[in-house]
Structures are given as C-alpha cells and as structure tokens.
Design a protein around this motif. Sequence first.
Motif, short mmCIF file in Angstrom:
data_model
loop_
_atom_site.label_atom_id
_atom_site.label_comp_id
_atom_site.label_asym_id
_atom_site.label_seq_id
_atom_site.Cartn_x
_atom_site.Cartn_y
_atom_site.Cartn_z
N LEU A 1 60.18 48.45 -1.29
CA LEU A 1 60.05 47.22 -2.08
C LEU A 1 59.35 47.51 -3.40
O LEU A 1 59.67 46.90 -4.42
CB LEU A 1 59.28 46.16 -1.28
CG LEU A 1 60.01 45.55 -0.08
CD1 LEU A 1 59.06 44.72 0.76
CD2 LEU A 1 61.19 44.70 -0.55
N ARG A 2 58.41 48.44 -3.38
CA ARG A 2 57.73 48.83 -4.62
C ARG A 2 58.63 49.70 -5.49
O ARG A 2 58.48 49.72 -6.72
CB ARG A 2 56.43 49.58 -4.28
CG ARG A 2 55.67 50.01 -5.52
CD ARG A 2 54.23 50.30 -5.23
NE ARG A 2 54.01 51.45 -4.36
CZ ARG A 2 52.79 51.91 -4.05
NH1 ARG A 2 51.70 51.31 -4.54
NH2 ARG A 2 52.65 52.94 -3.24
N ASN A 3 59.56 50.41 -4.87
CA ASN A 3 60.48 51.30 -5.59
C ASN A 3 61.92 50.90 -5.27
O ASN A 3 62.58 51.55 -4.44
CB ASN A 3 60.24 52.76 -5.17
CG ASN A 3 58.82 53.22 -5.43
OD1 ASN A 3 58.47 53.58 -6.55
ND2 ASN A 3 57.99 53.21 -4.40
N PRO A 4 62.43 49.83 -5.89
CA PRO A 4 63.78 49.31 -5.54
C PRO A 4 64.88 50.35 -5.69
O PRO A 4 65.89 50.28 -4.98
CB PRO A 4 63.97 48.16 -6.54
CG PRO A 4 62.59 47.77 -6.95
CD PRO A 4 61.78 49.03 -6.93
N ASP A 5 64.71 51.31 -6.59
CA ASP A 5 65.75 52.33 -6.76
C ASP A 5 65.91 53.16 -5.49
O ASP A 5 67.03 53.60 -5.16
CB ASP A 5 65.42 53.23 -7.95
CG ASP A 5 64.07 53.91 -7.80
OD1 ASP A 5 63.11 53.24 -7.37
OD2 ASP A 5 63.96 55.12 -8.11
N ILE A 6 64.80 53.37 -4.76
CA ILE A 6 64.87 54.12 -3.51
C ILE A 6 65.62 53.31 -2.45
O ILE A 6 66.48 53.83 -1.73
CB ILE A 6 63.46 54.49 -3.02
CG1 ILE A 6 62.82 55.48 -3.99
CG2 ILE A 6 63.50 55.07 -1.60
CD1 ILE A 6 61.39 55.84 -3.65
N MET A 7 65.33 52.00 -2.39
CA MET A 7 66.06 51.16 -1.43
C MET A 7 67.54 51.13 -1.77
O MET A 7 68.40 51.18 -0.87
CB MET A 7 65.49 49.74 -1.42
CG MET A 7 66.12 48.85 -0.36
SD MET A 7 65.42 47.19 -0.25
CE MET A 7 63.80 47.51 0.41
N ASN A 8 67.87 51.07 -3.06
CA ASN A 8 69.28 51.07 -3.47
C ASN A 8 69.98 52.36 -3.02
O ASN A 8 71.13 52.32 -2.56
CB ASN A 8 69.39 50.92 -4.98
CG ASN A 8 69.01 49.52 -5.45
OD1 ASN A 8 69.04 48.57 -4.67
ND2 ASN A 8 68.62 49.40 -6.72
N LYS A 9 69.30 53.48 -3.16
CA LYS A 9 69.89 54.76 -2.75
C LYS A 9 70.13 54.79 -1.24
O LYS A 9 71.16 55.31 -0.78
CB LYS A 9 68.97 55.91 -3.15
CG LYS A 9 68.95 56.20 -4.64
CD LYS A 9 68.03 57.37 -4.95
CE LYS A 9 67.98 57.66 -6.44
NZ LYS A 9 67.07 58.79 -6.76
N VAL A 10 69.18 54.25 -0.48
CA VAL A 10 69.36 54.19 0.98
C VAL A 10 70.57 53.32 1.33
O VAL A 10 71.41 53.70 2.17
CB VAL A 10 68.09 53.64 1.66
CG1 VAL A 10 68.36 53.36 3.15
CG2 VAL A 10 66.94 54.63 1.53
N GLN A 11 70.69 52.16 0.68
CA GLN A 11 71.79 51.26 1.01
C GLN A 11 73.14 51.81 0.53
O GLN A 11 74.16 51.60 1.19
CB GLN A 11 71.50 49.87 0.43
CG GLN A 11 70.33 49.18 1.14
CD GLN A 11 70.02 47.80 0.61
OE1 GLN A 11 70.06 47.56 -0.59
NE2 GLN A 11 69.70 46.88 1.51
N GLU A 12 73.13 52.52 -0.59
CA GLU A 12 74.38 53.17 -1.04
C GLU A 12 74.82 54.22 -0.04
O GLU A 12 76.02 54.37 0.26
CB GLU A 12 74.16 53.80 -2.42
CG GLU A 12 74.06 52.78 -3.54
CD GLU A 12 73.63 53.42 -4.85
OE1 GLU A 12 73.50 54.67 -4.89
OE2 GLU A 12 73.41 52.67 -5.83
N GLU A 13 73.85 54.98 0.50
CA GLU A 13 74.17 55.99 1.50
C GLU A 13 74.72 55.33 2.77
O GLU A 13 75.70 55.81 3.36
CB GLU A 13 72.93 56.81 1.83
CG GLU A 13 73.18 57.91 2.86
CD GLU A 13 71.91 58.70 3.16
OE1 GLU A 13 71.91 59.93 2.94
OE2 GLU A 13 70.93 58.09 3.64
N LEU A 14 74.13 54.22 3.16
CA LEU A 14 74.59 53.49 4.35
C LEU A 14 76.01 52.97 4.15
O LEU A 14 76.86 53.05 5.05
CB LEU A 14 73.64 52.33 4.67
CG LEU A 14 72.31 52.72 5.30
CD1 LEU A 14 71.30 51.58 5.20
CD2 LEU A 14 72.50 53.11 6.75
#
Length: 511
Positions: free
Chosen positions: A325-338
């Motif tokens: 949540l503090r680093n939205p780009d990391i969450m985006n990368k995880v969801q793109e991988e999923l």
Amino acid sequence: MEIFSFLSMEDNKNPFFFIFSTLFIVFLSLIIWSYLKRFRQSLPPGPLGVPLLGNLPFIDPQLHFYFTGLAKKYGPIISTYLGLKLVVVVSSSSLVREVLRDKDAIFANRDVPVSAYNLMYGGEDIAFTPNCPKLTMMRKVTTQELLGGATLQTVQGLRKMEVRAMIKRVKKKEGEITDMSVEIFTTMFKVITSMLWGGGTDEKGGEASVQDLTEFKDVISDMAVLSGKPDLSDFFPFLEWMDLQGVKKEAKFLNKRFDGIFEQILSGKVSNDGKDFLDVLMQIEKRGDENGITKNNIKAILLDFVTAGTDTTSSTIEFAVCEMLRNPDIMNKVQEELDRVVGSDTIVEERHISDLHYLYAVFEETLRLYPPIPFLIPHSNSEASNIGGYNIPARTRILINVWSIHRDPQVWEDPLVFKPERFIKDGGGKTYKTSDFKYFPFGSGRRMCVGMVMAHKMFMYVMASLLHSFNLRMPEGHQLDFTQKFGMVLQKKTPLQIIPSKRLSKIQLYD
C-alpha cells in the motif's frame, strides 16, 4: 588511599555523611569488581550497568531497537548483565555461523523464560524442550506426520476451502472498512486446527464463532507479547515466587484459556484410529516409549502450532500488504504477474505458486525487514564455549539479532527500503545462500523452524488469492501505521484496516 582520606577528617562527624560515604565506597567497589569480573572472564564488550541490577534499569522494552543500538556502539557481539542473568547478543553473520553451525550442538539448548515455562506446560513443547533425544523424536514426528511434503499435499483441499471462504467473506465487505488482520487470522487458524485435530475450536468441541476467533487472536497476541517481555523473575530467580510483575499469573491465565479446549478435544477422541496429527501423538503417548510423549507434551505441541502457525504468518502478511500500500508500484507488479500466470477468468490454485516469482520476492523481502521472531527463540549453551574469541560461560542466554543482521548496511544496499527486486537474480534463482547467515528468518541448525514450508505455502496462497481477487486501498483519512509491538513474535501494533473492491469480472469466481 588518598581518594578516601576525606573520611578521616575530624569535622566530618555528621551520621548522614558517614552513611553516604559508606554507600559511595560500596557502590564504587562494586563497579570496580564488575569491571574486574568482566575482564577476568574475557566476556564480549558491552554496557556495564550498575551493581546487582546490571543494565536492567536502562533497558528498552522494544528489545530489537535497543540491542541493535548497542551493537552499533560496542560491536557485533555484546554482553550485558540483566540483574544476575548474563545475556550475549550476536549481530553479525560470521558470528552467527559459529553459534548456529560450527557449535550448534553446544548452543542448541534453551534458556526458558518464566513466561514461556508457564505458557507452554513447563516448556514441554518443541520450541523450548532442551536439546535431547526426545526433541529429535518430536521434530521428526512433526515433520513426517504434519509438515512433510506428502502430508501437506494431502490437505491441499482443506487449504483451498478455507482460502476461498476468506475470499467470499471479504467480497461481502466490498467497499467497507475491513479488518484484514481478523480475516487472515481466521483463515490461518481454521487451516491449522483442522490439520492438527480435524477442527472444532470452542470449549465444547464445536466450531468457533467470530467472537471466539477474535478472542483467540487477542489471546495469541497477548501470549507473544508476554513471552518477549523482560521479567524480573528471569533476572533474579530468587524473586520468582513473588511474581512481582504478575507475568507468571498472566501466563497461567492465558494457558488456561486454551487448556480447556485441549482437554475437551483429547477427551472427545474416542479412538486413535484417525489420521490427523493429534491421533498420531496420542498413539505415541499410548505406546509409552522411553523418549515418548506425555499428555502435557501433546497439549504443548498443539499450542506451539496454534500460536506459531497463526501469529507469525498473519503478521507477515499484514506487513507485506502495508508495504505494498505504501509502494503501489510493487502491488501493481504483483497483480500483473497474477494476471499473466493465473489469468482473469479463473481462481488461484496452489499449482500457480511456483510461477509467481515476484510475489515470492515480496515474501522474502517482508521477512527480511520484519523477521517474525526478531531474536529467534533464546538459545543457551550447555557448556562453557567461545564466540569470536570471547568466553561464554555455560547457560548464558544467547540472542541472535536477526533484526539487525537483516538491516545491516554492510550486507544490504538501501537496507531500510522495501525492494523485492533484491531477491530476484537475472535468469532466475535466489540472490543469497542461507548458509552465509545474512538472511535466515526461520533460524538455522537443529532449532530451525519446522514450519517453514507451511509458512511459505500459506503466505503465497493467501496473498495470491487476495491480490488476484481484490484491489485494496486505505480508508480516507487513515494513515499507514508501521508501529511494531515487540514480543517473541513481531506484530503490527494496530490492526490492518483496508477497503477491498473486486478485480474480477465474473462474480462466480468469488463463490
């Protein structure tokens, strides 16, 4: 000596002056004696503290911050007396290698705190049992019958059922402020108890209510904090009977909360012909082997896994979500991988986990910054030994400062930055070796955590399912809080509250 000549002056006849002078001499003598004692024993450097109390008056309850600060001042190995207890803290990978590999047999014992002794049925669980044949037997049984690859594969359907139940519960709270700490804990608790004894977690052997589970979460959290709380009874054993801080009383109270459930479950086992883990333990108890398991061992082992199997994984997931949540780009990368590995028209299955490399890097980076047990469980040496050229007397409490090593700027670039990429090597593979002791969140050697594989599976499956199914955001006006609550297990001080919204277009994927 000239320094004390003022005491003989004839005009110093005030009785209060005499008392003060005497106490001053005693105090100074004790300080000199303490220095000489440290010098004679060739102990590691560290703060001297005051006579009798040692460094106890200056200790910070947030021990991971406190001892990391001392390591910066005194070096990678320090010693200090807390009351009468000698404590040695090791904060470098090379010295940890000495303790957990080269001299593992000597340092594989436990210094059991009063709190843990009373929480864990006299320390008869796997975590606190001394290094002995009985411990070897308990770890072997646990690995083969509960946490081995074949057993974990057998209960794959159970994990899927509980994770999908979590997704369905969260979907019902779409758009609302949701306490994710409760949802994650509930999932972990149901998986673990079903694996241990087939489920049923109230005092009548039935299914626990939401209120029961919330209470269990609070009790387990209190147990973790209590286990890591500095207690005068540990530092002055002759004071234990007084229980000045009430730690023993609180530990027995918390133990009793679970003991009633365990007694009900044990008495409800009409036969031992089933295949759950409790059946296996009861069969071993019935045989009465020389290194066999007692009833207290059984209850202590169950409590081990109920607490460690829920609290550590739940806390790790909370910290991971907070960082994303503090680093939205990391969450985006995880969801793109999923989306790439799983797709958007089906649900996450455990078979997908091996291909989720970036999410696995998030897992490892979370364990680096927030090791579940910041000092591991306290070690103790069975005989006098040596670490880094310093003498370590027998039965010293040894703390392995995983927290500090995982944040060492000489080992990690930008050590305080959450950067999963540091765990991804070009061409695949890991960027570290567990044998170099620069990264070891689950410990190492004979006392290495037996639940490591289970923790990995549950983190990956829960996180993948959650982030594949939902977008997560903070409620308006709420700030991310990374404040930690120190205990045997590191926890967030405030529960993780977020607002979920669905990502998938097919509503049936949430059922």
